[in-house]
Design a protein around this motif. Structure first.
Motif, PDB file in Angstrom:
ATOM      1  N   ARG A 150       0.821  -1.215   0.000  1.00  0.00           N
ATOM      2  CA  ARG A 150       0.000   0.000   0.000  1.00  0.00           C
ATOM      3  C   ARG A 150       0.854   1.263   0.000  1.00  0.00           C
ATOM      4  O   ARG A 150       0.350   2.366  -0.005  1.00  0.00           O
ATOM      5  CB  ARG A 150      -0.943  -0.007   1.209  1.00  0.00           C
ATOM      6  N   CYS A 151       2.152   1.110   0.045  1.00  0.00           N
ATOM      7  CA  CYS A 151       3.043   2.282   0.078  1.00  0.00           C
ATOM      8  C   CYS A 151       3.684   2.520  -1.287  1.00  0.00           C
ATOM      9  O   CYS A 151       4.220   3.594  -1.542  1.00  0.00           O
ATOM     10  CB  CYS A 151       4.156   2.076   1.101  1.00  0.00           C
ATOM     11  N   THR A 152       3.630   1.510  -2.163  1.00  0.00           N
ATOM     12  CA  THR A 152       4.416   1.592  -3.399  1.00  0.00           C
ATOM     13  C   THR A 152       3.939   2.681  -4.342  1.00  0.00           C
ATOM     14  O   THR A 152       4.729   3.191  -5.128  1.00  0.00           O
ATOM     15  CB  THR A 152       4.385   0.243  -4.167  1.00  0.00           C
ATOM     16  N   ALA A 153       2.648   3.054  -4.257  1.00  0.00           N
ATOM     17  CA  ALA A 153       2.145   4.089  -5.165  1.00  0.00           C
ATOM     18  C   ALA A 153       3.012   5.343  -5.058  1.00  0.00           C
ATOM     19  O   ALA A 153       3.246   6.028  -6.051  1.00  0.00           O
ATOM     20  CB  ALA A 153       0.696   4.425  -4.829  1.00  0.00           C
ATOM     21  N   CYS A 154       3.502   5.644  -3.875  1.00  0.00           N
ATOM     22  CA  CYS A 154       4.301   6.873  -3.698  1.00  0.00           C
ATOM     23  C   CYS A 154       5.781   6.573  -3.458  1.00  0.00           C
ATOM     24  O   CYS A 154       6.644   7.285  -3.956  1.00  0.00           O
ATOM     25  CB  CYS A 154       3.769   7.688  -2.536  1.00  0.00           C
ATOM     26  N   HIS A 155       6.075   5.550  -2.651  1.00  0.00           N
ATOM     27  CA  HIS A 155       7.483   5.288  -2.323  1.00  0.00           C
ATOM     28  C   HIS A 155       8.117   4.295  -3.292  1.00  0.00           C
ATOM     29  O   HIS A 155       9.278   3.940  -3.132  1.00  0.00           O
ATOM     30  CB  HIS A 155       7.610   4.812  -0.873  1.00  0.00           C
ATOM     31  N   GLY A 156       7.333   3.834  -4.257  1.00  0.00           N
ATOM     32  CA  GLY A 156       7.875   2.987  -5.319  1.00  0.00           C
ATOM     33  C   GLY A 156       8.059   1.545  -4.910  1.00  0.00           C
ATOM     34  O   GLY A 156       8.192   1.227  -3.729  1.00  0.00           O
TER      35      GLY A 156
END
Ligand code: HEC
Ligand code: HEC
Length: 252
Positions: A92-98
């Protein structure tokens, strides 16, 4: 009635009108609006005009200082189970932190960041000591257990350990003793930094600039003992530009 008397009556009438206006202003703009918290004359007048709510709310919402004590569990290497659970949570973090913690945008890279740094920042976001609308929402439902697993997952992704201190700007290597600026590397060094000081190499320049400006302005105040606020407010705009440029281009 002579003209002298006329003008005296006129003057008295004018005085009465002025006095009534002043009294009405005093009651309407000062006495009535003061029913609430005590405040300055200006705040009462503004409240009468309906502006003050925003001001006092902003003050009440100022973030508290950090209350995070970094636990031993965030300073030791994580287990494979922790990293595995963290990897799932991190979807759920990859959208922004890649994917793999490399943001590609202006959000910070988390790849290889120290576990204790990620742990502290997430706890600060959750408790409101560091404020960011997006991150505040992201951490709201995470348990401390989740936060530890996420920290170990990101910390376990490889980051280069080569220390190119020799070619770094003087402010990073030796600081500026005359201006009471400690060398950045004394805390942020890869080889012997201080616990809780994030790795800065390879972070997006815009992100680093935003953080230094926020520390200097005191709008970010989750640094224990104001270590970064004291440091950042002594730096000029040009120095911030130069330092963030250096770190952004250093290999992550
Ligand atoms: C919608 C975008 C978005 C998502 C999703 C998101 N983040 Fe962030 N994150 C950001 C931004 C933007 C910042 C920088 C905030 C600031 O400027 O202070 C940030 C900051 C952070 C920081 C502070 C890093 C540092 O070096 O101080 C950590 C740690 C972090 N995020 C972890 C996470 C984790 C873990 C998740 C998933 C649970 C997550 N983020 C999800 C956008 C996002
Ligand atoms: C006395 C130790 C110390 C010195 C010296 C120091 N820092 Fe820091 N810095 C910290 C700590 C600790 C943090 C993390 C604060 C927190 O808990 O949020 C930090 C945070 C930061 C951040 C935010 C990073 C992030 O991802 O959240 C930036 C950018 C930064 N420092 C840049 C610098 C620069 C540039 C210098 C040199 C001019 C410097 N620092 C000198 C201790 C230090």
């Amino acid at each position: 009635m002579n003209t002298a008397m006329h003008s005296r009556l006129g003057a008295v009438a004018a005085l009465i009108v002025v006095a009534i206006a002043a009294a009405a202003f005093f009651v309407g703009f000062y006495v009535l609006p003061s029913q609430g918290s005590g405040s300055t004359v200006w705040e009462r007048i503004c409240r009468a005009a309906g502006v003050v709510q925003a001001r006092s709310d902003a003050r009440a919402a100022l973030p508290a200082f950090t209350s995070v004590v970094i636990p031993h569990a965030a300073m030791t290497a994580g287990t494979p189970e922790q990293a595995g659970r963290g990897a799932t949570l991190a979807l759920r973090c990859t959208a922004c932190h890649g994917p793999q913690g490399m943001s590609g945008a202006d959000a910070p890279n988390l790849r290889g960041q120290y576990a204790e740094v990620i742990y502290k920042q997430l706890m600060d976001f959750q408790r409101g000591a560091r404020s960011d609308a997006v991150m505040g929402a992201m951490v709201a439902t995470l348990s401390e257990h989740d936060i530890l697993d996420l920290s170990h997952y990101y910390a376990g992704l490889p980051r280069s350990k080569d220390d190119r201190l020799a070619s770094a700007p003087a402010l990073i290597r030796v600081g500026d003793p005359m201006r009471n600026i400690a060398p950045c590397a004394s805390c942020h060094g890869r080889v012997d930094g201080k616990v809780g000081a994030p790795a800065l190499e390879g972070e997006p320049k815009a992100y680093l600039q935003k953080q230094l400006t926020a520390f200097a302005a005191g709008t970010r105040m989750n640094d224990a003992n104001a270590a970064m606020r004291n440091e950042a407010r002594r730096l000029s705009k040009d120095e911030i530009d130069m330092l963030t440029d250096h770190y952004a281009h250093a290999p992550l």
